[in-house]
Design a protein around this motif. Structure first.
Motif, PDB file in Angstrom:
ATOM      1  N   TYR A 191     -11.771   6.659  67.171  1.00 46.67           N
ATOM      2  CA  TYR A 191     -11.007   7.732  66.543  1.00 46.67           C
ATOM      3  C   TYR A 191      -9.894   7.882  67.635  1.00 46.67           C
ATOM      4  O   TYR A 191      -9.719   7.663  68.896  1.00 46.67           O
ATOM      5  CB  TYR A 191     -11.783   8.973  66.494  1.00 46.67           C
ATOM      6  CG  TYR A 191     -13.149   9.078  65.711  1.00 46.67           C
ATOM      7  CD1 TYR A 191     -13.084   9.272  64.529  1.00 46.67           C
ATOM      8  CD2 TYR A 191     -14.176   8.867  66.305  1.00 46.67           C
ATOM      9  CE1 TYR A 191     -14.302   9.360  63.652  1.00 46.67           C
ATOM     10  CE2 TYR A 191     -15.548   8.945  65.802  1.00 46.67           C
ATOM     11  CZ  TYR A 191     -15.479   9.311  64.338  1.00 46.67           C
ATOM     12  OH  TYR A 191     -16.727   9.307  63.568  1.00 46.67           O
ATOM     13  N   ARG A 192      -8.708   8.684  66.757  1.00 53.80           N
ATOM     14  CA  ARG A 192      -7.642   9.027  67.689  1.00 53.80           C
ATOM     15  C   ARG A 192      -7.532  10.444  67.067  1.00 53.80           C
ATOM     16  O   ARG A 192      -7.250  10.691  65.935  1.00 53.80           O
ATOM     17  CB  ARG A 192      -6.374   8.338  67.289  1.00 53.80           C
ATOM     18  CG  ARG A 192      -5.146   8.956  67.945  1.00 53.80           C
ATOM     19  CD  ARG A 192      -3.777   7.972  67.682  1.00 53.80           C
ATOM     20  NE  ARG A 192      -3.900   6.475  67.970  1.00 53.80           N
ATOM     21  CZ  ARG A 192      -3.728   5.476  67.316  1.00 53.80           C
ATOM     22  NH1 ARG A 192      -4.001   5.742  66.148  1.00 53.80           N
ATOM     23  NH2 ARG A 192      -3.889   4.504  67.810  1.00 53.80           N
ATOM     24  N   ASP A 193      -7.829  11.350  68.121  1.00 53.98           N
ATOM     25  CA  ASP A 193      -8.144  12.767  67.389  1.00 53.98           C
ATOM     26  C   ASP A 193      -6.664  13.433  67.153  1.00 53.98           C
ATOM     27  O   ASP A 193      -5.705  12.946  67.513  1.00 53.98           O
ATOM     28  CB  ASP A 193      -8.711  13.828  68.701  1.00 53.98           C
ATOM     29  CG  ASP A 193     -10.100  13.526  68.967  1.00 53.98           C
ATOM     30  OD1 ASP A 193     -10.732  12.875  68.018  1.00 53.98           O
ATOM     31  OD2 ASP A 193     -10.519  13.307  70.169  1.00 53.98           O
ATOM     32  N   LEU A 194      -6.805  14.163  66.002  1.00 55.86           N
ATOM     33  CA  LEU A 194      -5.643  14.951  65.676  1.00 55.86           C
ATOM     34  C   LEU A 194      -6.049  16.558  65.885  1.00 55.86           C
ATOM     35  O   LEU A 194      -7.155  17.081  65.844  1.00 55.86           O
ATOM     36  CB  LEU A 194      -5.602  14.607  64.100  1.00 55.86           C
ATOM     37  CG  LEU A 194      -5.182  13.338  63.639  1.00 55.86           C
ATOM     38  CD1 LEU A 194      -5.140  13.271  61.989  1.00 55.86           C
ATOM     39  CD2 LEU A 194      -3.752  12.898  64.099  1.00 55.86           C
ATOM     40  N   PRO A 195      -4.958  17.420  65.762  1.00 50.90           N
ATOM     41  CA  PRO A 195      -5.191  18.953  65.769  1.00 50.90           C
ATOM     42  C   PRO A 195      -6.004  19.371  64.588  1.00 50.90           C
ATOM     43  O   PRO A 195      -6.079  18.929  63.456  1.00 50.90           O
ATOM     44  CB  PRO A 195      -3.736  19.559  65.506  1.00 50.90           C
ATOM     45  CG  PRO A 195      -2.896  18.448  65.997  1.00 50.90           C
ATOM     46  CD  PRO A 195      -3.524  17.239  65.623  1.00 50.90           C
ATOM     47  N   VAL A 196      -6.892  20.373  65.049  1.00 51.78           N
ATOM     48  CA  VAL A 196      -7.896  21.014  64.201  1.00 51.78           C
ATOM     49  C   VAL A 196      -7.461  22.377  63.544  1.00 51.78           C
ATOM     50  O   VAL A 196      -7.010  23.050  64.479  1.00 51.78           O
ATOM     51  CB  VAL A 196      -9.136  21.058  64.937  1.00 51.78           C
ATOM     52  CG1 VAL A 196     -10.379  21.808  64.181  1.00 51.78           C
ATOM     53  CG2 VAL A 196      -9.962  19.709  65.266  1.00 51.78           C
ATOM     54  N   VAL A 197      -7.807  22.581  62.244  1.00 50.50           N
ATOM     55  CA  VAL A 197      -7.270  23.939  61.732  1.00 50.50           C
ATOM     56  C   VAL A 197      -8.865  24.543  61.386  1.00 50.50           C
ATOM     57  O   VAL A 197      -9.260  23.875  60.157  1.00 50.50           O
ATOM     58  CB  VAL A 197      -6.084  24.087  60.860  1.00 50.50           C
ATOM     59  CG1 VAL A 197      -6.483  23.036  59.566  1.00 50.50           C
ATOM     60  CG2 VAL A 197      -5.908  25.340  60.560  1.00 50.50           C
ATOM     61  N   LEU A 198      -9.190  25.636  61.907  1.00 49.51           N
ATOM     62  CA  LEU A 198     -10.372  26.351  61.496  1.00 49.51           C
ATOM     63  C   LEU A 198     -10.074  27.651  60.933  1.00 49.51           C
ATOM     64  O   LEU A 198     -10.713  27.972  59.969  1.00 49.51           O
ATOM     65  CB  LEU A 198     -11.436  26.435  62.647  1.00 49.51           C
ATOM     66  CG  LEU A 198     -11.716  24.804  63.079  1.00 49.51           C
ATOM     67  CD1 LEU A 198     -12.795  25.364  64.621  1.00 49.51           C
ATOM     68  CD2 LEU A 198     -12.338  24.024  62.122  1.00 49.51           C
ATOM     69  N   ASP A 199      -9.144  28.487  61.550  1.00 58.51           N
ATOM     70  CA  ASP A 199      -8.753  29.771  61.278  1.00 58.51           C
ATOM     71  C   ASP A 199      -8.258  29.804  59.831  1.00 58.51           C
ATOM     72  O   ASP A 199      -7.123  29.125  59.722  1.00 58.51           O
ATOM     73  CB  ASP A 199      -8.216  30.324  62.431  1.00 58.51           C
ATOM     74  CG  ASP A 199      -7.524  31.849  61.843  1.00 58.51           C
ATOM     75  OD1 ASP A 199      -6.864  32.072  61.177  1.00 58.51           O
ATOM     76  OD2 ASP A 199      -8.670  32.872  62.201  1.00 58.51           O
ATOM     77  N   LEU A 200      -8.784  30.760  59.097  1.00 56.01           N
ATOM     78  CA  LEU A 200      -8.034  30.733  57.586  1.00 56.01           C
ATOM     79  C   LEU A 200      -6.610  31.172  57.531  1.00 56.01           C
ATOM     80  O   LEU A 200      -5.647  30.671  56.866  1.00 56.01           O
ATOM     81  CB  LEU A 200      -8.947  31.733  56.676  1.00 56.01           C
ATOM     82  CG  LEU A 200      -9.946  30.947  55.719  1.00 56.01           C
ATOM     83  CD1 LEU A 200     -10.694  32.101  55.097  1.00 56.01           C
ATOM     84  CD2 LEU A 200      -8.883  30.115  54.742  1.00 56.01           C
TER      85      LEU A 200
END
Length: 778
Positions: A129-138
């Motif tokens: 994998y090459r990690d990407l930014p994560v978005v969890l907060d609505l």
């Protein structure tokens, strides 16, 4: 014999087989030369796929095939059937291609000779994998500058916007004596049915015809979806839903495993089986509920709510699944519940986040709407010093105001026009059932003793019995026994019993003479499925209409056998008799034998056999309603919330089987209670879910359940030929609002405001108490 059978508490005809181990679930299906499938799933919430190394897995003994996204690149994505015209089609692929967007997303599948080898080999698949930014907060996900875009081609994470507007909310707020605003948060949890998902794909039918055994709520739609994704005719596909151990909406979706198992089976020419593990279930099967509602209410000097506005966010996870926009659509369309509120505006956003996709779950948006509206009504009453029951009565639609066009609409279902009901009467009945005045007195005494006790009330109206149609097929054999084929595909509701009652009453025969079959697209040629509390009202109506056609045909045939005019033949106790000549008649079996093609076609008929099909097409939505009252106590030392008492009155139109309806309501309450007090799928900062199984995802048991007193009202709907509405989801819908309201009422004297549904676990409640200087350790 069966006159008056409808409305009677008949014991369920399905249960003996289920309770004695004679059921057949997908995991019970074993076919010759069957292979086993394991799914390699993403361990990252958001990442590019640099490389997938499968050599070690292919070399493992017993492995027959490994498939990755490249192998199925040509296949279209999974369908979402409730997208709006301007929706962003962020659709889920069969296997991940180029990038992953949530932990649990399928990346590859391994097919091997046995279940142990396939699991071992799957662990040998290496993904770089090459990690990407994560978005969890609505809130962050829906913003104009989110931390990450899940689908950069859309320039936004907002996949769908549902708007509703009635009247002139702006003017109402300008004229309001009081304005209230609150933001309500509803957490994420899962259906967690007893049976996880599973498939067995068999490609060995004549001419390579596929049979897919799958744990689903809508086999006919699975057949259509599968044909569409694979580009093959539906006539080449047979879908069988055997016994299904619970669905609750999570199996009202079309999943990648249903496609890739067929692809693998066709390539290998052998049956392929996949059974979802429980840990796998919590990342691979759709989640539910997670929403944020920012709600404003305009209120006049007399406590009349003149307007409400809503802006809501729904966390749809990483892709738009089959019924992705439905939760947001329902919660926005139904927010006002049984209250007039003539002016209304809602903007409901379905938002993409790096979580497991979210879709429908028992209530499908109704519980969130009830939670928000009922907590807001309680806040208005408390702040204005108005009795909360009186406030509800002032604002509630009366029986004489129905039908009522609410000016909103639900995706796939249509306009919201309340048909029948007595909302104030339902509230009055539940207050009497609960002993409301006595409970208020005892609550005051308990608080005087330092106990934390609260009372909650929830009133709601609920969409049920939606269309567009359902199929019923009734046939009588030469023995006089009756077989009913239904397009419904039940998974625990008692639908077979309810349908058998309707048909047995129509034909005036014993219910033991009726067999109900379902769940096989080769047996039942046409159907829609089981969801939205439609089994009894829609499928049952279709079956009874077909039975009525059989009865009319039987009378015509009997008139020939009795050498009498059809107008002189009456149907009495399951046989045709000449009016005024008791004992002169013919049985259903005799009529059925005369109707076969072994004989000439009876005069006046165009077809042989007592065999009729009916479609019940739905002209609108039938709206059930209910009122719940609950009492809770919070332990000051442990934070444990205990539900002490529960009363509910439910109106689902004409009731087929009171015992089944009561069971549905009680089961729904259990799911509402569990979701509020115990269940949560939380994520860490990297997007990994913090649930791996039932060791950290708790479900209610009988020990947590209170005694429930249940009352019924019947407001028959004109939209159904027999006046029936749905009853399957109201228990959950009401429990979420009522129990949360009771907890809020318990904590209000301590200065603690509740603006969400928890989960109210003991640690969470203790944190609230300590923050206000209450409880142990404060």
């Amino acid at each position: 014999m069966a006159v008056g059978l409808v409305g009677t508490s008949v014991r369920r005809i399905e249960d003996h087989r289920l309770l004695t181990g004679k059921a057949c679930y997908v995991a019970d299906i074993v076919l010759p030369q069957m292979l086993h499938m394991a799914v390699v799933r993403s361990t990252r919430a958001h990442a590019e796929i640099v490389e997938i190394r499968v050599d070690k897995a292919l070399a493992y003994p017993g492995v027959r095939l490994v498939l990755t996204g490249e192998d199925v690149r040509h296949l279209g994505p999974l369908p979402c059937i409730d997208l709006f015209p301007d929706s962003k089609p962020a659709l889920h692929r069969v296997l991940a291609l180029d990038k992953v967007r949530y932990v649990g997303e399928p990346i590859a599948v391994v097919i091997a000779d046995d279940g142990y080898a396939v699991e071992d080999a799957a662990e040998l698949v290496e993904v770089v994998y090459r990690d990407l930014p994560v978005v969890l907060d609505l809130g962050e996900a829906a913003s104009e500058a989110p931390p990450a875009l899940l689908y950069p081609e859309f320039d936004t994470n907002v996949a769908n916007v549902c708007r509703q507007e009635v009247g002139d909310p702006d003017a109402a707020f300008t004229d309001a004596a009081h304005v209230f605003e609150e933001t309500f948060r509803i957490h994420r949890y899962a259906a967690a049915p007893m049976e996880t998902r599973g498939v067995v794909a068999d490609p060995t039918g004549q001419g390579g015809r596929i049979t897919l055994h799958t744990s689903t709520q809508f086999p006919h739609l699975v057949r259509a979806f599968l044909g569409g994704v694979l580009g093959i005719p539906e006539s080449d596909i047979r879908v069988v839903a055997p016994d299904v151990g619970g669905g609750f909406g999570a199996k009202c979706e079309f999943y990648p495993e249903e496609v890739i198992s067929v692809v693998a089976a066709r390539r290998l020419g052998r049956p392929v089986r996949w059974i979802e593990g429980r840990q796998e279930h919590f990342v691979a099967t759709t989640h539910a509920r997670e929403q944020i509602h920012t709600m404003r209410a305009a209120v006049d000097a007399d406590g009349i709510v003149t307007a409400v506005t809503l802006r809501s966010l729904t966390s749809n996870g990483a892709a738009m699944f089959t019924l992705a926009t439905t939760p947001a659509s329902i919660s926005s369309a139904m927010l006002r519940g049984p209250y007039r509120i003539p002016n209304y505006r809602a903007e409901s956003l379905s938002v993409l986040t790096n979580k497991t996709p979210l879709a429908v779950y028992r209530g499908a948006g109704h519980p969130q709407a009830v939670l928000c509206m009922e907590l807001m009504m309680d806040r208005i009453a408390r702040d204005l010093g108005i009795d909360r029951i009186d406030l509800r009565r002032r604002n509630m639609l009366t029986k004489g105001e129905l039908p009522s066009d609410r000016g909103t609409a639900i995706v796939l279902a249509g306009k919201v026009v309340y048909d029948t009901g007595d909302y104030p009467g339902c509230l009055d009945q539940v207050l009497e059932l609960a002993g409301w005045d006595d409970r208020l007195r005892r609550q005051a005494e308990a608080r005087g003793e330092g106990r934390i006790v609260g009372l909650g009330v929830a009133c709601f109206v609920e969409e049920t019995a939606i269309g567009p149609y359902e199929t019923g097929h009734v046939r009588v054999d030469g023995s006089g026994k009756v077989t009913v084929l239904t397009g419904a595909s039940p998974h625990g509701q008692g639908t077979a019993t309810a349908i058998a009652q309707l048909v047995a009453e129509e034909l005036q025969i014993p219910i033991a003479d009726v067999t109900v079959r379902h769940g096989d697209t080769d047996v039942v040629a046409d159907g829609v499925g089981t969801f939205a509390s439609r089994g009894g009202a829609i499928a049952g109506a279709a079956a009874r209409l077909a039975a009525h056609k059989v009865r009319e045909k039987a009378v015509l045939i009997a008139s020939e056998l009795l050498e009498a005019a059809a107008v002189d033949v009456a149907w009495v106790d399951g046989r045709a008799e000449i009016v005024g000549v008791p004992g002169r008649g013919v049985t259903l079996a005799e009529i059925a034998r005369r109707a076969t093609a072994w004989n000439s076609l009876p005069a006046g008929l165009s077809s042989f056999n007592l065999d009729e099909v009916a479609h019940h097409q739905v002209p609108g939505i039938a709206f059930a309603n209910a009122a719940h009252v609950v009492e809770v106590e919070i332990d000051r030392d442990t934070g444990t919330v205990r539900v002490l008492d529960y009363a509910v009155v439910h109106d689902s139109g004409r009731i087929i089987n009171p015992m089944i309806v009561e069971g549905q309501v009680h089961g729904g309450i259990a799911q509402g209670l569990g979701g509020l007090l115990m269940e949560e799928i939380a994520y860490d900062a990297t997007g990994r879910p913090l649930v791996s199984g039932f060791q950290d995802y708790f479900l209610p048991t009988s020990a947590e359940m209170p005694d429930i007193r249940t009352g019924f009202m019947e407001s028959p709907t004109p939209l159904n030929p027999y006046g029936m509405k749905g009853a399957g989801e109201g228990g959950t819908t009401g429990a979420v609002g009522a129990i949360t309201g009771a907890i809020a009422d318990a904590l209000a004297p301590l200065g603690i405001r509740v603006a969400g549904d928890g989960p109210f676990t003991p640690p969470a409640v203790m944190a609230l108490l300590r923050a206000r200087g209450e409880g142990v350790g404060a």
